[in-house]
Design a protein around this motif. Structure first.
Motif, PDB file in Angstrom:
ATOM      1  N   GLU A  75       0.813  -1.207   0.000  1.00  0.00           N
ATOM      2  CA  GLU A  75       0.000   0.000   0.000  1.00  0.00           C
ATOM      3  C   GLU A  75       0.845   1.255   0.000  1.00  0.00           C
ATOM      4  N   ASN A  76       2.026   1.218   0.590  1.00  0.00           N
ATOM      5  CA  ASN A  76       2.966   2.340   0.583  1.00  0.00           C
ATOM      6  C   ASN A  76       4.366   1.782   0.403  1.00  0.00           C
ATOM      7  N   ALA A  77       5.097   2.288  -0.550  1.00  0.00           N
ATOM      8  CA  ALA A  77       6.477   1.852  -0.739  1.00  0.00           C
ATOM      9  C   ALA A  77       7.357   2.552   0.287  1.00  0.00           C
ATOM     10  N   VAL A  78       8.246   1.817   0.900  1.00  0.00           N
ATOM     11  CA  VAL A  78       9.176   2.368   1.880  1.00  0.00           C
ATOM     12  C   VAL A  78      10.506   2.600   1.189  1.00  0.00           C
ATOM     13  N   PRO A  79      11.053   3.818   1.286  1.00  0.00           N
ATOM     14  CA  PRO A  79      12.341   4.082   0.626  1.00  0.00           C
ATOM     15  C   PRO A  79      13.474   3.284   1.274  1.00  0.00           C
ATOM     16  N   HIS A  80      14.431   2.909   0.474  1.00  0.00           N
ATOM     17  CA  HIS A  80      15.604   2.201   0.988  1.00  0.00           C
ATOM     18  C   HIS A  80      16.686   3.222   1.310  1.00  0.00           C
ATOM     19  N   PRO A  81      17.047   3.360   2.589  1.00  0.00           N
ATOM     20  CA  PRO A  81      18.087   4.327   2.923  1.00  0.00           C
ATOM     21  C   PRO A  81      19.474   3.797   2.573  1.00  0.00           C
ATOM     22  N   ARG A  82      20.355   4.699   2.224  1.00  0.00           N
ATOM     23  CA  ARG A  82      21.766   4.332   2.028  1.00  0.00           C
ATOM     24  C   ARG A  82      22.436   4.445   3.392  1.00  0.00           C
ATOM     25  N   VAL A  83      23.115   3.386   3.787  1.00  0.00           N
ATOM     26  CA  VAL A  83      23.778   3.386   5.088  1.00  0.00           C
ATOM     27  C   VAL A  83      25.262   3.095   4.898  1.00  0.00           C
ATOM     28  N   PRO A  84      26.096   3.677   5.748  1.00  0.00           N
ATOM     29  CA  PRO A  84      27.529   3.417   5.635  1.00  0.00           C
ATOM     30  C   PRO A  84      27.867   2.013   6.131  1.00  0.00           C
ATOM     31  N   GLY A  85      29.027   1.533   5.727  1.00  0.00           N
ATOM     32  CA  GLY A  85      29.497   0.238   6.204  1.00  0.00           C
ATOM     33  C   GLY A  85      28.925  -0.915   5.415  1.00  0.00           C
ATOM     34  N   ARG A  86      28.874  -2.056   6.073  1.00  0.00           N
ATOM     35  CA  ARG A  86      28.435  -3.304   5.458  1.00  0.00           C
ATOM     36  C   ARG A  86      26.990  -3.182   4.980  1.00  0.00           C
ATOM     37  N   PRO A  87      26.688  -3.607   3.757  1.00  0.00           N
ATOM     38  CA  PRO A  87      25.291  -3.647   3.323  1.00  0.00           C
ATOM     39  C   PRO A  87      24.512  -4.580   4.249  1.00  0.00           C
ATOM     40  N   CYS A  88      23.445  -4.052   4.839  1.00  0.00           N
ATOM     41  CA  CYS A  88      22.759  -4.817   5.872  1.00  0.00           C
ATOM     42  C   CYS A  88      21.321  -4.334   6.008  1.00  0.00           C
ATOM     43  N   SER A  89      20.383  -5.249   5.937  1.00  0.00           N
ATOM     44  CA  SER A  89      18.970  -4.903   6.101  1.00  0.00           C
ATOM     45  C   SER A  89      18.678  -4.369   7.487  1.00  0.00           C
ATOM     46  N   ALA A  90      19.356  -4.883   8.520  1.00  0.00           N
ATOM     47  CA  ALA A  90      19.143  -4.381   9.885  1.00  0.00           C
ATOM     48  C   ALA A  90      19.566  -2.920   9.976  1.00  0.00           C
ATOM     49  N   ALA A  91      20.713  -2.574   9.382  1.00  0.00           N
ATOM     50  CA  ALA A  91      21.166  -1.179   9.407  1.00  0.00           C
ATOM     51  C   ALA A  91      20.187  -0.280   8.666  1.00  0.00           C
ATOM     52  N   ALA A  92      19.666  -0.750   7.539  1.00  0.00           N
ATOM     53  CA  ALA A  92      18.697   0.038   6.777  1.00  0.00           C
ATOM     54  C   ALA A  92      17.403   0.219   7.565  1.00  0.00           C
ATOM     55  N   ALA A  93      16.941  -0.838   8.226  1.00  0.00           N
ATOM     56  CA  ALA A  93      15.723  -0.749   9.033  1.00  0.00           C
ATOM     57  C   ALA A  93      15.919   0.211  10.206  1.00  0.00           C
ATOM     58  N   LEU A  94      17.075   0.127  10.865  1.00  0.00           N
ATOM     59  CA  LEU A  94      17.345   1.031  11.989  1.00  0.00           C
ATOM     60  C   LEU A  94      17.417   2.481  11.531  1.00  0.00           C
ATOM     61  N   GLN A  95      17.889   2.688  10.315  1.00  0.00           N
ATOM     62  CA  GLN A  95      17.930   4.046   9.768  1.00  0.00           C
ATOM     63  C   GLN A  95      16.519   4.624   9.661  1.00  0.00           C
TER      64      GLN A  95
END
Length: 191
Positions: free
Chosen positions: A9-29
């Motif tokens: 229903e709503n697309a969530v943007p994918h944030p760019r995060v520093p360091g290792r590519p990681c879904s947890a880091a993106a979610a925390l962002q």
């Protein structure tokens, strides 16, 4: 941020995060800040109006307003008008917001074990026709192995009720507030 290829229903943007590519880091962002998670908790509890969320989180008003705006911008919550005169809004979880339920349950379970002496809230798995048992009971948060024990496969966690073994969805849970002076809506008058 990049676009989200997941349909919903709503697309969530994918944030760019520093360091290792990681879904947890993106979610925390996107949602990994105290006031954001506590606002989400309140909306899960059914407290959708700004004043309720402020009262029940203890958040500074300016910070909470900023967090709610940010959660709206990334598609975790949406505002819906509940009054035309004056124009007032309440907050609702989007599909992405509702998908945070297992995260909230995990944080509560960890906090019950490591951060408080007495759990202030318990979730009850609602009994009734179609639920496979006759009485409400505490909902477990087990994630056991699937039927394919010998083959590798992507891990897909689910919550199951320890009593009946059924998958637990947010629609089959009730909240039992055990903290003195509080109920699901917030502080109880005269307490």
């Amino acid at each position: 941020m990049t676009s989200n290829s997941k349909q919903g229903e709503n697309a969530v943007p994918h944030p760019r995060v520093p360091g290792r590519p990681c879904s947890a880091a993106a979610a925390l962002q996107l949602v990994g800040e105290r006031w954001a998670l506590l606002a989400i908790r309140e909306i899960f509890y059914g407290n959708r109006r700004y004043e309720q969320i402020v009262r029940n989180t203890g958040a500074p008003r300016d910070r909470l307003a900023a967090r709610l705006r940010a959660l709206e911008e990334v598609g975790v919550v949406e505002r819906r008008a509940y009054s035309e005169r004056p124009l007032r809004f309440e907050y609702h979880l989007t599909e992405a917001g509702r998908d945070l339920a297992p995260v909230m349950h995990a944080l509560l379970a960890w906090g019950d074990r490591w951060a408080v002496d007495t759990p202030p809230v318990a979730f009850r798995h609602r009994a009734g026709p179609g639920f496979g048992h006759d009485a409400g009971h505490d909902a477990g948060h087990d994630a056991g192995p699937g039927p394919e024990h010998s083959a590798e496969h992507d891990l897909d966690l689910m919550s199951t009720c320890r009593t009946c073994g059924e998958e637990v969805g947010s629609g089959s849970l009730t909240i039992d507030v055990r903290a003195p002076g509080w109920d699901r809506a917030g502080p109880v008058e005269g307490s």
